[in-house]
Design a protein around this motif. Structure first.
Motif, PDB file in Angstrom:
ATOM      1  N   PHE A 260       0.820  -1.208   0.000  1.00 39.00           N
ATOM      2  CA  PHE A 260       0.000   0.000   0.000  1.00 39.00           C
ATOM      3  C   PHE A 260       0.858   1.264   0.000  1.00 39.00           C
ATOM      4  CE2 PHE A 260      -4.310  -1.446   1.925  1.00 39.00           C
ATOM      5  CZ  PHE A 260      -4.392  -2.437   0.960  1.00 39.00           C
ATOM      6  N   SER A 261       0.300   2.340  -0.565  1.00 40.59           N
ATOM      7  CA  SER A 261       0.901   3.666  -0.469  1.00 40.59           C
ATOM      8  C   SER A 261       0.665   4.213   0.939  1.00 40.59           C
ATOM      9  CB  SER A 261       0.282   4.611  -1.493  1.00 40.59           C
ATOM     10  OG  SER A 261      -1.087   4.860  -1.164  1.00 40.59           O
ATOM     11  N   LYS A 262       1.353   5.322   1.261  1.00 36.73           N
ATOM     12  CA  LYS A 262       1.172   5.954   2.570  1.00 36.73           C
ATOM     13  C   LYS A 262      -0.276   6.350   2.797  1.00 36.73           C
ATOM     14  CE  LYS A 262       2.651   9.938   5.353  1.00 36.73           C
ATOM     15  NZ  LYS A 262       2.603   9.184   6.610  1.00 36.73           N
ATOM     16  N   GLY A 263      -0.913   6.922   1.767  1.00 38.52           N
ATOM     17  CA  GLY A 263      -2.300   7.336   1.909  1.00 38.52           C
ATOM     18  C   GLY A 263      -3.235   6.167   2.165  1.00 38.52           C
ATOM     19  N   MET A 264      -2.996   5.043   1.488  1.00 38.49           N
ATOM     20  CA  MET A 264      -3.833   3.853   1.693  1.00 38.49           C
ATOM     21  C   MET A 264      -3.653   3.307   3.107  1.00 38.49           C
ATOM     22  SD  MET A 264      -3.173   2.065  -2.024  1.00 38.49           S
ATOM     23  CE  MET A 264      -4.172   0.597  -1.762  1.00 38.49           C
ATOM     24  N   ARG A 265      -2.425   3.312   3.584  1.00 35.84           N
ATOM     25  CA  ARG A 265      -2.181   2.843   4.954  1.00 35.84           C
ATOM     26  C   ARG A 265      -2.875   3.748   5.966  1.00 35.84           C
ATOM     27  NH1 ARG A 265       3.908   0.402   5.231  1.00 35.84           N
ATOM     28  NH2 ARG A 265       4.070  -0.233   3.057  1.00 35.84           N
ATOM     29  N   GLN A 266      -2.840   5.062   5.691  1.00 34.79           N
ATOM     30  CA  GLN A 266      -3.472   5.996   6.612  1.00 34.79           C
ATOM     31  C   GLN A 266      -4.977   5.778   6.665  1.00 34.79           C
ATOM     32  OE1 GLN A 266      -1.581   7.682   8.508  1.00 34.79           O
ATOM     33  NE2 GLN A 266      -3.093   8.895   9.626  1.00 34.79           N
ATOM     34  N   LYS A 267      -5.566   5.426   5.558  1.00 35.98           N
ATOM     35  CA  LYS A 267      -6.999   5.131   5.547  1.00 35.98           C
ATOM     36  C   LYS A 267      -7.311   3.913   6.414  1.00 35.98           C
ATOM     37  CE  LYS A 267      -7.767   7.027   0.906  1.00 35.98           C
ATOM     38  NZ  LYS A 267      -8.085   6.700  -0.504  1.00 35.98           N
ATOM     39  N   VAL A 268      -6.459   2.898   6.343  1.00 36.46           N
ATOM     40  CA  VAL A 268      -6.652   1.707   7.181  1.00 36.46           C
ATOM     41  C   VAL A 268      -6.519   2.079   8.660  1.00 36.46           C
ATOM     42  CG1 VAL A 268      -5.817  -0.606   7.743  1.00 36.46           C
ATOM     43  CG2 VAL A 268      -5.855   0.159   5.350  1.00 36.46           C
ATOM     44  N   LEU A 269      -5.540   2.949   8.975  1.00 37.55           N
ATOM     45  CA  LEU A 269      -5.377   3.402  10.357  1.00 37.55           C
ATOM     46  C   LEU A 269      -6.613   4.163  10.841  1.00 37.55           C
ATOM     47  CD1 LEU A 269      -1.684   4.688  10.645  1.00 37.55           C
ATOM     48  CD2 LEU A 269      -2.714   2.764  11.851  1.00 37.55           C
ATOM     49  N   LEU A 270      -7.146   5.028   9.982  1.00 39.17           N
ATOM     50  CA  LEU A 270      -8.362   5.767  10.340  1.00 39.17           C
ATOM     51  C   LEU A 270      -9.507   4.813  10.661  1.00 39.17           C
ATOM     52  CD1 LEU A 270      -8.209   8.680   7.764  1.00 39.17           C
ATOM     53  CD2 LEU A 270      -8.658   8.988  10.208  1.00 39.17           C
ATOM     54  N   ILE A 271      -9.681   3.828   9.809  1.00 40.38           N
ATOM     55  CA  ILE A 271     -10.764   2.866  10.035  1.00 40.38           C
ATOM     56  C   ILE A 271     -10.529   2.091  11.329  1.00 40.38           C
ATOM     57  CG2 ILE A 271     -11.880   0.785   9.127  1.00 40.38           C
ATOM     58  CD1 ILE A 271     -11.176   1.889   6.297  1.00 40.38           C
ATOM     59  N   SER A 272      -9.284   1.683  11.573  1.00 39.78           N
ATOM     60  CA  SER A 272      -8.985   0.893  12.774  1.00 39.78           C
ATOM     61  C   SER A 272      -9.246   1.699  14.050  1.00 39.78           C
ATOM     62  CB  SER A 272      -7.540   0.395  12.742  1.00 39.78           C
ATOM     63  OG  SER A 272      -6.619   1.459  12.915  1.00 39.78           O
ATOM     64  N   GLY A 273      -9.094   3.024  13.974  1.00 39.03           N
ATOM     65  CA  GLY A 273      -9.348   3.853  15.142  1.00 39.03           C
ATOM     66  C   GLY A 273     -10.819   4.097  15.412  1.00 39.03           C
ATOM     67  N   LEU A 274     -11.660   3.821  14.406  1.00 41.62           N
ATOM     68  CA  LEU A 274     -13.104   4.085  14.531  1.00 41.62           C
ATOM     69  C   LEU A 274     -13.949   2.813  14.538  1.00 41.62           C
ATOM     70  CD1 LEU A 274     -13.345   7.021  11.938  1.00 41.62           C
ATOM     71  CD2 LEU A 274     -13.162   7.216  14.423  1.00 41.62           C
ATOM     72  N   ILE A 275     -13.361   1.684  14.182  1.00 46.54           N
ATOM     73  CA  ILE A 275     -14.110   0.458  13.911  1.00 46.54           C
ATOM     74  C   ILE A 275     -14.976   0.013  15.090  1.00 46.54           C
ATOM     75  CG2 ILE A 275     -12.246  -1.100  14.661  1.00 46.54           C
ATOM     76  CD1 ILE A 275     -14.381  -1.687  11.535  1.00 46.54           C
ATOM     77  N   HIS A 276     -14.522   0.279  16.324  1.00 46.03           N
ATOM     78  CA  HIS A 276     -15.241  -0.190  17.517  1.00 46.03           C
ATOM     79  C   HIS A 276     -16.199   0.870  18.073  1.00 46.03           C
ATOM     80  CE1 HIS A 276     -11.584   1.844  18.730  1.00 46.03           C
ATOM     81  NE2 HIS A 276     -12.031   1.979  19.957  1.00 46.03           N
ATOM     82  N   ASN A 277     -16.415   1.958  17.301  1.00 45.50           N
ATOM     83  CA  ASN A 277     -17.368   3.005  17.677  1.00 45.50           C
ATOM     84  C   ASN A 277     -17.031   3.622  19.038  1.00 45.50           C
ATOM     85  OD1 ASN A 277     -19.602   4.656  17.267  1.00 45.50           O
ATOM     86  ND2 ASN A 277     -21.011   3.234  18.256  1.00 45.50           N
ATOM     87  N   PRO A 278     -15.828   4.182  19.190  1.00 48.59           N
ATOM     88  CA  PRO A 278     -15.396   4.717  20.492  1.00 48.59           C
ATOM     89  C   PRO A 278     -16.125   6.007  20.861  1.00 48.59           C
ATOM     90  CG  PRO A 278     -13.781   5.252  18.806  1.00 48.59           C
ATOM     91  CD  PRO A 278     -14.783   4.358  18.152  1.00 48.59           C
ATOM     92  N   GLU A 279     -16.154   6.296  22.157  1.00 42.80           N
ATOM     93  CA  GLU A 279     -16.793   7.511  22.653  1.00 42.80           C
ATOM     94  C   GLU A 279     -15.880   8.729  22.508  1.00 42.80           C
ATOM     95  OE1 GLU A 279     -18.987   7.212  26.437  1.00 42.80           O
ATOM     96  OE2 GLU A 279     -18.380   5.108  26.425  1.00 42.80           O
ATOM     97  N   ILE A 280     -14.579   8.503  22.649  1.00 46.68           N
ATOM     98  CA  ILE A 280     -13.594   9.577  22.572  1.00 46.68           C
ATOM     99  C   ILE A 280     -12.581   9.197  21.499  1.00 46.68           C
ATOM    100  CG2 ILE A 280     -11.948  10.997  23.854  1.00 46.68           C
ATOM    101  CD1 ILE A 280     -13.250   9.937  26.443  1.00 46.68           C
ATOM    102  N   ILE A 281     -12.327  10.127  20.581  1.00 45.78           N
ATOM    103  CA  ILE A 281     -11.448   9.831  19.447  1.00 45.78           C
ATOM    104  C   ILE A 281     -10.284  10.811  19.441  1.00 45.78           C
ATOM    105  CG2 ILE A 281     -11.310   9.618  16.928  1.00 45.78           C
ATOM    106  CD1 ILE A 281     -14.476   9.297  17.124  1.00 45.78           C
ATOM    107  N   PHE A 282      -9.075  10.273  19.430  1.00 54.28           N
ATOM    108  CA  PHE A 282      -7.861  11.082  19.384  1.00 54.28           C
ATOM    109  C   PHE A 282      -7.270  10.991  17.980  1.00 54.28           C
ATOM    110  CE2 PHE A 282      -8.386  10.042  23.835  1.00 54.28           C
ATOM    111  CZ  PHE A 282      -8.139  11.255  24.453  1.00 54.28           C
ATOM    112  N   LEU A 283      -7.146  12.136  17.342  1.00 51.08           N
ATOM    113  CA  LEU A 283      -6.609  12.211  15.990  1.00 51.08           C
ATOM    114  C   LEU A 283      -5.336  13.050  16.028  1.00 51.08           C
ATOM    115  CD1 LEU A 283      -9.956  12.992  14.096  1.00 51.08           C
ATOM    116  CD2 LEU A 283      -8.916  10.757  14.496  1.00 51.08           C
ATOM    117  N   ASP A 284      -4.188  12.423  15.791  1.00 51.94           N
ATOM    118  CA  ASP A 284      -2.897  13.104  15.844  1.00 51.94           C
ATOM    119  C   ASP A 284      -2.331  13.167  14.426  1.00 51.94           C
ATOM    120  OD1 ASP A 284      -0.567  14.290  16.610  1.00 51.94           O
ATOM    121  OD2 ASP A 284       0.114  12.675  17.926  1.00 51.94           O
TER     122      ASP A 284
END
Length: 263
Positions: free
Chosen positions: A137-161
């Motif tokens: 994957f390209s960097k952008g594609m990997r970042q999309k996977v990271l974004l999904i992994s941070g949201l997949i469990h429907n968290p109450e608090i989301i940290f985006l760095d």
């Protein structure tokens, strides 16, 4: 007033003789989108690492939804999502396998996890690549996977760095819309970034940190009335004494001097 979902009292953090955080006091309430900004070395990423339970070596009191980050780190990890600028990923896995791993750590139902993973990958244009190894994957594609992994469990608090690193323009627009929708659903979002135009658009409250201390805190319109017409101007006026127009001119003058030397 609501009870703060994130509470920081007297937060101090040092690395040897280097004082990185110097008395941070901050209450964040459910549904807020916090734009957490500051110069390099101001303590932004250190604050995030402490809030998500990756660094317990600090002074002060920090809690998320009533859970102390030092003593209840496991409880905190259940209610948060975290998207870093870069992260070590299991690159021999496919996106589906990686998301299955993340979901299983959050004890998600397998059927829900599979359906949600497929749909979220599709939203980001990755569905055709869901069974392809991440190391291709390209960097952008990997970042999309990271974004999904941070949201997949429907968290109450989301940290985006710095979550938009490597994303194309359309994906940036989509992430901005996702942030707005999440906030409307009552999610709390802690957004740390250098991209002032994005922070200005997505945040309903901006916290500016410099040299380990909060030097501005409020809605953009309030800060605008005090310090400048754009977030970049506000940032510059509060964190620097440099005349950037003059510096840019001096920088370009070096080419003129070189040209004169060659004549």
């Amino acid at each position: 007033m609501d009870t703060p979902i994130i509470s920081i009292k007297g937060l101090r953090k040092s690395y040897g003789a280097n004082q990185v955080l110097n008395g941070i006091d901050l209450d964040i309430y459910p549904g807020q989108v916090i734009g957490y900004i500051g110069p390099n070395g101001a303590g932004k990423s250190t604050t995030v690492r402490i809030l998500i339970g990756l660094d317990a070596q600090f002074e002060g009191e920090v809690s998320l939804k009533g859970h102390n980050v030092k003593s209840d780190s496991l409880a905190i990890k259940k209610i948060i999502g975290y998207v870093p600028e870069q992260a070590e990923m299991y690159e021999v896995l496919t996106p589906m396998e990686f998301l299955e791993l993340v979901g299983s750590l959050h004890h998600m139902d397998k059927a829900v996890l599979e359906e949600r993973s497929t749909r979220m990958l599709s939203f980001f244009g990755l569905e055709p690549h869901k069974d392809q190894r991440i190391d291709t994957f390209s960097k952008g594609m990997r970042q999309k996977v990271l974004l999904i992994s941070g949201l997949i469990h429907n968290p109450e608090i989301i940290f985006l760095d710095e979550p938009l690193s490597g994303l194309d323009a359309n994906s940036v627009i989509m992430v901005k819309e996702i942030i707005a929708r999440l906030a409307a659903e009552g999610k709390t979002i802690f957004y740390s970034s250098h991209m002032m135009d994005i922070v200005e658009k997505v945040s309903d409250r901006i916290v500016l940190i410099n040299q380990g201390q909060i030097i501005a805190d409020g809605p953009f319109e309030q800060l605008k009335a005090q310090s400048g017409n754009s977030l970049e101007q506000i940032f510059s006026s509060l964190t620097s004494t440099e005349n950037f127009e003059s510096l840019a001119g001096d920088f370009l003058d070096t080419f003129q001097e070189k040209k004169a030397d060659n004549e």
